[in-house]
Design a protein around this motif. Sequence first.
Motif, PDB file in Angstrom:
ATOM      1  N   LEU A 173       0.837  -1.213   0.000  1.00  0.00           N
ATOM      2  CA  LEU A 173       0.000   0.000   0.000  1.00  0.00           C
ATOM      3  C   LEU A 173       0.866   1.254   0.000  1.00  0.00           C
ATOM      4  O   LEU A 173       0.429   2.322   0.421  1.00  0.00           O
ATOM      5  CB  LEU A 173      -0.941  -0.025   1.201  1.00  0.00           C
ATOM      6  N   LYS A 174       2.114   1.109  -0.507  1.00  0.00           N
ATOM      7  CA  LYS A 174       3.031   2.259  -0.521  1.00  0.00           C
ATOM      8  C   LYS A 174       3.473   2.525  -1.954  1.00  0.00           C
ATOM      9  O   LYS A 174       4.138   1.687  -2.581  1.00  0.00           O
ATOM     10  CB  LYS A 174       4.249   1.967   0.369  1.00  0.00           C
ATOM     11  N   ALA A 175       3.098   3.682  -2.484  1.00  0.00           N
ATOM     12  CA  ALA A 175       3.518   4.056  -3.855  1.00  0.00           C
ATOM     13  C   ALA A 175       4.866   4.758  -3.754  1.00  0.00           C
ATOM     14  O   ALA A 175       4.972   5.801  -3.107  1.00  0.00           O
ATOM     15  CB  ALA A 175       2.495   4.971  -4.492  1.00  0.00           C
ATOM     16  N   PRO A 176       5.896   4.194  -4.380  1.00  0.00           N
ATOM     17  CA  PRO A 176       7.280   4.640  -4.141  1.00  0.00           C
ATOM     18  C   PRO A 176       7.645   5.959  -4.812  1.00  0.00           C
ATOM     19  O   PRO A 176       7.148   6.290  -5.885  1.00  0.00           O
ATOM     20  CB  PRO A 176       8.115   3.508  -4.728  1.00  0.00           C
ATOM     21  N   TYR A 177       8.574   6.665  -4.124  1.00  0.00           N
ATOM     22  CA  TYR A 177       9.061   7.949  -4.637  1.00  0.00           C
ATOM     23  C   TYR A 177       9.622   7.793  -6.046  1.00  0.00           C
ATOM     24  O   TYR A 177       9.369   8.628  -6.917  1.00  0.00           O
ATOM     25  CB  TYR A 177      10.155   8.474  -3.685  1.00  0.00           C
ATOM     26  N   GLU A 178      10.360   6.706  -6.278  1.00  0.00           N
ATOM     27  CA  GLU A 178      11.043   6.534  -7.576  1.00  0.00           C
ATOM     28  C   GLU A 178      10.039   6.614  -8.732  1.00  0.00           C
ATOM     29  O   GLU A 178      10.354   7.116  -9.804  1.00  0.00           O
ATOM     30  CB  GLU A 178      11.767   5.171  -7.636  1.00  0.00           C
ATOM     31  N   LEU A 179       8.835   6.122  -8.505  1.00  0.00           N
ATOM     32  CA  LEU A 179       7.836   6.170  -9.593  1.00  0.00           C
ATOM     33  C   LEU A 179       7.032   7.468  -9.539  1.00  0.00           C
ATOM     34  O   LEU A 179       6.814   8.121 -10.557  1.00  0.00           O
ATOM     35  CB  LEU A 179       6.897   4.955  -9.482  1.00  0.00           C
ATOM     36  N   VAL A 180       6.623   7.865  -8.334  1.00  0.00           N
ATOM     37  CA  VAL A 180       5.756   9.056  -8.224  1.00  0.00           C
ATOM     38  C   VAL A 180       6.486  10.294  -8.715  1.00  0.00           C
ATOM     39  O   VAL A 180       5.909  11.180  -9.339  1.00  0.00           O
ATOM     40  CB  VAL A 180       5.261   9.248  -6.769  1.00  0.00           C
ATOM     41  N   LYS A 181       7.820  10.357  -8.492  1.00  0.00           N
ATOM     42  CA  LYS A 181       8.559  11.569  -8.912  1.00  0.00           C
ATOM     43  C   LYS A 181       8.601  11.671 -10.446  1.00  0.00           C
ATOM     44  O   LYS A 181       8.736  12.751 -11.004  1.00  0.00           O
ATOM     45  CB  LYS A 181       9.982  11.564  -8.349  1.00  0.00           C
ATOM     46  N   THR A 182       8.459  10.532 -11.141  1.00  0.00           N
ATOM     47  CA  THR A 182       8.511  10.606 -12.612  1.00  0.00           C
ATOM     48  C   THR A 182       7.161  11.010 -13.197  1.00  0.00           C
ATOM     49  O   THR A 182       7.099  11.461 -14.331  1.00  0.00           O
ATOM     50  CB  THR A 182       8.894   9.237 -13.224  1.00  0.00           C
ATOM     51  N   MET A 183       6.102  10.832 -12.413  1.00  0.00           N
ATOM     52  CA  MET A 183       4.795  11.244 -12.935  1.00  0.00           C
ATOM     53  C   MET A 183       3.861  11.584 -11.772  1.00  0.00           C
ATOM     54  O   MET A 183       3.426  10.707 -11.029  1.00  0.00           O
ATOM     55  CB  MET A 183       4.160  10.146 -13.787  1.00  0.00           C
ATOM     56  N   ARG A 184       3.528  12.862 -11.656  1.00  0.00           N
ATOM     57  CA  ARG A 184       2.700  13.354 -10.561  1.00  0.00           C
ATOM     58  C   ARG A 184       1.358  12.627 -10.487  1.00  0.00           C
ATOM     59  O   ARG A 184       0.795  12.419  -9.425  1.00  0.00           O
ATOM     60  CB  ARG A 184       2.388  14.837 -10.736  1.00  0.00           C
ATOM     61  N   ALA A 185       0.846  12.235 -11.616  1.00  0.00           N
ATOM     62  CA  ALA A 185      -0.502  11.641 -11.637  1.00  0.00           C
ATOM     63  C   ALA A 185      -0.531  10.302 -10.914  1.00  0.00           C
ATOM     64  O   ALA A 185      -1.603   9.760 -10.637  1.00  0.00           O
ATOM     65  CB  ALA A 185      -0.973  11.476 -13.075  1.00  0.00           C
ATOM     66  N   SER A 186       0.661   9.776 -10.554  1.00  0.00           N
ATOM     67  CA  SER A 186       0.690   8.545  -9.737  1.00  0.00           C
ATOM     68  C   SER A 186      -0.054   8.787  -8.428  1.00  0.00           C
ATOM     69  O   SER A 186      -0.547   7.864  -7.781  1.00  0.00           O
ATOM     70  CB  SER A 186       2.129   8.154  -9.409  1.00  0.00           C
TER      71      SER A 186
END
Length: 421
Positions: free
Chosen positions: A82-95
């Motif tokens: 249930l944790k969306a990682p920084y590495e992915l969220v930083k590449t796309m805000r819509a995460s």
Amino acid sequence: MEKLRIQGGRPLHGHIPISGAKNASLPMLAAALLTAEPVRVSNVPRLRDVHTMLAVLQSLGASAAFCGDNEVLVRSNSINNLKAPYELVKTMRASFLVLGPLLARFQFVEVSLPGGCAIGTRPIDQHLKALSALGATIELKEGYVTAQIDGRLRGSLIDMDIATVTGTQNALMAATLADGESTIVNAAREPEIVALANMLIDMGADIKGAGTDVIHVAGKESLHGCTATLMPDRIEAGTFLIAGAATRGCITINGGCHDLLDAPIAKLRQSGAEVSFDGDYIQIDTHGKQPQAVDIRTATYPGIPTDLQAQFLALNCVARGTSRVTETIFENRFMHVPELARLGASIESDGTTATIRGVPQLHGANIMATDLRASSCLVIGGLVAEGETIVDRVYHLDRGYEHIEAKLTAVGADIHRFNEQ
Ligand code: EPZ
């Protein structure tokens, strides 16, 4: 680094197919987290941002992948993280759109703060305000947002201070599984919100008022799977119509979204182009004439979308007369201005308003993309400039425009992608 080489000065003539809407696909894929049953979405464009959202869903334990040319299948029956990682969220805000669904279904979620981006600080305070209104406890720690609640979210009044598109989408998705009725006031009215609401209704949600600034949701205990078809991308459509006007060409696009483009089409007609509709098709014909400069002021839907601001600014660079382009949504969305100046455009900007004195001709140069919509504006600049233009950092373009070189080549553009270190 991939770049585009454009030999400009050629009017665009012919037909361009429009792909599915990026900004509808991202919330709709996130909405698949609301159910354990399979969700299929067709007409999904193969874009970097879509692949990033699929990677985020996979990182949570969902199976999420293309199962056909443009069809995506998502199964969220095996969520184990249930944790969306920084590495992915930083590449796309819509995460950040996984926040509402995960909290609503699992009562806990941890998502990296998306951080700012090139066009602005992009705060998420309204997203958090909405979830707090539904009873969640929100904590910000070490760059992550944690939201949790004992038991179900509780239906409530959600009074948004700003009509935020993804903020409304997060609130809407969360409210569909809340216990009781919710009302979202000052909701964003963009068509991509209506598309999400229609999909949620197909999943069993009870939603009324999507597309207006007040949305009513009667929460359900669970939602079921569905099969949805993505609406056409109105921003891609607007981009190509503006490219047709700027190059003094005549192009036809299909995608059936002219009713979503009233304001941009009115501006294109004001620039002197002839715009006509035939069912699913929109045709823009300039009859080879130089466009007349048009003043632009961006606004929330149904006004001129901020995502077409840069493209209209490029049109004004080669139009007859002086124009003013005012950006009202984001605080730093004029980074394309100095790049257009390298092509010979005459523009002054104070950060909120740009004043453009149209010139009869731009001249090719090396320029650099800074964000998604700026990159499409620079492609338009290269298409109208005499000579060779090299556009660098085209990875920005690949976030939101599917097969753009092939689509432009098919209407007469001389545009090629190449690699250069
Ligand atoms: C969506 O971004 C789009 N992205 C953007 O498209 C688009 O430019 C934007 O809406 C405006 O139409 C997607 O749909 C994935 P906002 P979003 O929240 O939702 C402020 C593209 O090129 N705000 O509507 O992030 C914010 O700072 C992209 O495809 C808060 O203050 O935009 C901005 O000034 C770029 N607090 C205004 O609201 C918040 O909590 C509108 O932003 C949220 C937003």
